[in-house]
Enzyme design. Structure first.
Site, mmCIF file in Angstrom:
data_model
loop_
_atom_site.group_PDB
_atom_site.id
_atom_site.type_symbol
_atom_site.label_atom_id
_atom_site.label_comp_id
_atom_site.label_asym_id
_atom_site.label_seq_id
_atom_site.Cartn_x
_atom_site.Cartn_y
_atom_site.Cartn_z
ATOM 1 N N GLU A 16 58.556 -26.908 -96.192
ATOM 2 C CA GLU A 16 57.728 -26.226 -95.195
ATOM 3 C C GLU A 16 56.895 -25.047 -95.606
ATOM 4 O O GLU A 16 57.466 -24.013 -95.677
ATOM 5 C CB GLU A 16 58.429 -25.927 -93.938
ATOM 6 N N ASN B 110 61.977 -29.513 -84.090
ATOM 7 C CA ASN B 110 62.459 -28.154 -84.009
ATOM 8 C C ASN B 110 61.989 -27.668 -83.034
ATOM 9 O O ASN B 110 60.747 -26.978 -82.989
ATOM 10 C CB ASN B 110 61.972 -27.457 -85.375
ATOM 11 N N SER C 124 52.750 -27.831 -89.050
ATOM 12 C CA SER C 124 51.580 -28.320 -88.414
ATOM 13 C C SER C 124 51.415 -29.825 -88.464
ATOM 14 O O SER C 124 49.992 -30.248 -88.493
ATOM 15 C CB SER C 124 50.175 -27.516 -88.662
ATOM 16 N N GLU D 183 61.318 -18.714 -90.606
ATOM 17 C CA GLU D 183 61.343 -17.953 -89.686
ATOM 18 C C GLU D 183 62.764 -17.129 -89.797
ATOM 19 O O GLU D 183 62.689 -15.937 -89.634
ATOM 20 C CB GLU D 183 61.121 -18.457 -88.084
ATOM 21 N N HIS E 161 65.526 -22.128 -92.357
ATOM 22 C CA HIS E 161 63.959 -22.092 -91.944
ATOM 23 C C HIS E 161 63.297 -20.736 -92.395
ATOM 24 O O HIS E 161 63.995 -20.011 -92.261
ATOM 25 C CB HIS E 161 64.175 -22.345 -90.415
ATOM 26 N N LYS F 75 62.622 -24.783 -81.642
ATOM 27 C CA LYS F 75 62.584 -23.150 -81.693
ATOM 28 C C LYS F 75 63.246 -22.508 -80.590
ATOM 29 O O LYS F 75 64.017 -22.941 -79.788
ATOM 30 C CB LYS F 75 61.233 -22.638 -82.120
ATOM 31 N N GLY G 102 53.227 -23.203 -87.657
ATOM 32 C CA GLY G 102 52.461 -22.958 -86.408
ATOM 33 C C GLY G 102 51.237 -22.227 -86.419
ATOM 34 O O GLY G 102 50.532 -21.657 -85.672
HETATM 35 P P1 PGA Z 1 55.059 -26.464 -86.404
HETATM 36 O O1 PGA Z 1 56.430 -25.808 -86.912
HETATM 37 O O2 PGA Z 1 55.155 -27.878 -86.311
HETATM 38 O O3 PGA Z 1 54.637 -25.910 -85.059
HETATM 39 O O4 PGA Z 1 53.862 -25.809 -87.512
HETATM 40 C C1 PGA Z 1 57.144 -26.617 -87.938
HETATM 41 C C2 PGA Z 1 58.524 -25.667 -88.248
HETATM 42 O O5 PGA Z 1 58.579 -24.656 -88.055
HETATM 43 O O6 PGA Z 1 59.639 -26.585 -88.472
#
Ligand code: PGA
Length: 251
Positions: free
Chosen positions: A167, A9, A213, A97, A95, A11, A173
């Site tokens: 997630e 992803n 992460s 976010e 997601h 982003k 993140g």
């Molecule tokens: P990250 O993001 O691996 O940077 O924690 C995962 C995601 O949001 O899909």
């Protein structure tokens, strides 16, 4: 046996040149016969260019979002048919976010999932609890509510076509990964929810990715858990070497 599935992803990162270079680097190194499904999900304005860079490779193309209506006066939105037209096979939906920053609800996600399935896309549907919810002991309630709300109205055949991504919001993140045991506990429960709501075949078929992460040094331990079938990778998918190491951890 569920086939492992690793998706990147990206982003809201990259420019056109770096997106194409990243896609080409991954495409060159992912072989067709390694037993792992691999996809990358660039920003929508680079889907076309990335799709071209992936042509002839074993790497699938995914979008990070879509709108549920097929067409019309929806300024700024993109339909499932448009995603298919630029070569997408997957679309990430719900997601955290989008849920927490852009205000998407389970009902919004549900409309998108149904529209994606109707068009022939594979939705990667995200669920996950916040830190407050986990500390209040509400993780499984939150997951169950998101599952039933986001996937309302799907029949067993449609369920088998989707991918779920667990997630935990506190792990995205932040560098804080759920331990393999914490993640496995939720994946196990998600599978149980699917058996309860559908049947054993659905529970055993649907792939559940872990995300939050995931890095080269923790991927193999997470992916070796019996109910973790892959990973949705943010930051560590933006470097060819680290993404390839995570894919190797799933093989
Ligand atoms: P990250 O993001 O691996 O940077 O924690 C995962 C995601 O949001 O899909």
């Amino acid at each position: 046996m569920r086939r492992p599935f690793i998706a990147g992803n990206w982003k809201m990162t990259q420019d056109r040149a770096s997106a194409v270079a990243l896609a080409s680097g991954i495409a060159q190194r992912v072989g067709a016969g390694n037993g792992v499904d691999v996809a990358v999900c660039p920003p929508s304005c680079y889907l076309d260019a990335v799709g071209q860079a992936l042509t002839g490779s074993a790497v699938g193309l995914g979008a990070q979002n879509m709108y549920h209506e097929p067409k019309g006066a929806f300024t700024g939105e993109i339909s499932a048919a448009m995603l298919l037209d630029v070569g997408c096979r997957y679309v990430i939906l719900g997601h955290s976010e989008r849920r927490h920053i852009l205000g998407e609800t389970d009902a919004d996600v549900n409309k998108k999932v149904l529209a994606a399935l109707a068009a022939g896309l594979v939705p990667i549907v995200c669920v996950g609890e916040t830190l407050d919810e986990r500390e209040a002991g509400k993780t499984l309630d939150v997951i169950r509510t998101q599952f039933t709300g986001s996937l309302a109205g799907l029949d067993a055949g449609q369920m088998k076509q989707i991918v779920i991504a667990y997630e935990p919001v506190w792990a995205i993140g932040t560098g804080k990964t759920a331990t393999p045991e914490q993640a496995e506990e939720v994946h196990f429960d998600l599978r149980k929810i699917m058996v309860d709501c559908y049947d054993e075949a659905v529970g055993q078929t649907v792939r559940i990715q872990y995300g939050g992460s995931v890095k080269p040094d923790n991927a193999a331990a997470l992916l070796s858990q019996p109910n973790i079938d892959g990973a949705l990778v943010g930051g560590a998918s933006l470097d060819v070497d680290s993404f390839m190491e995570i894919i190797a951890g799933a093989a």
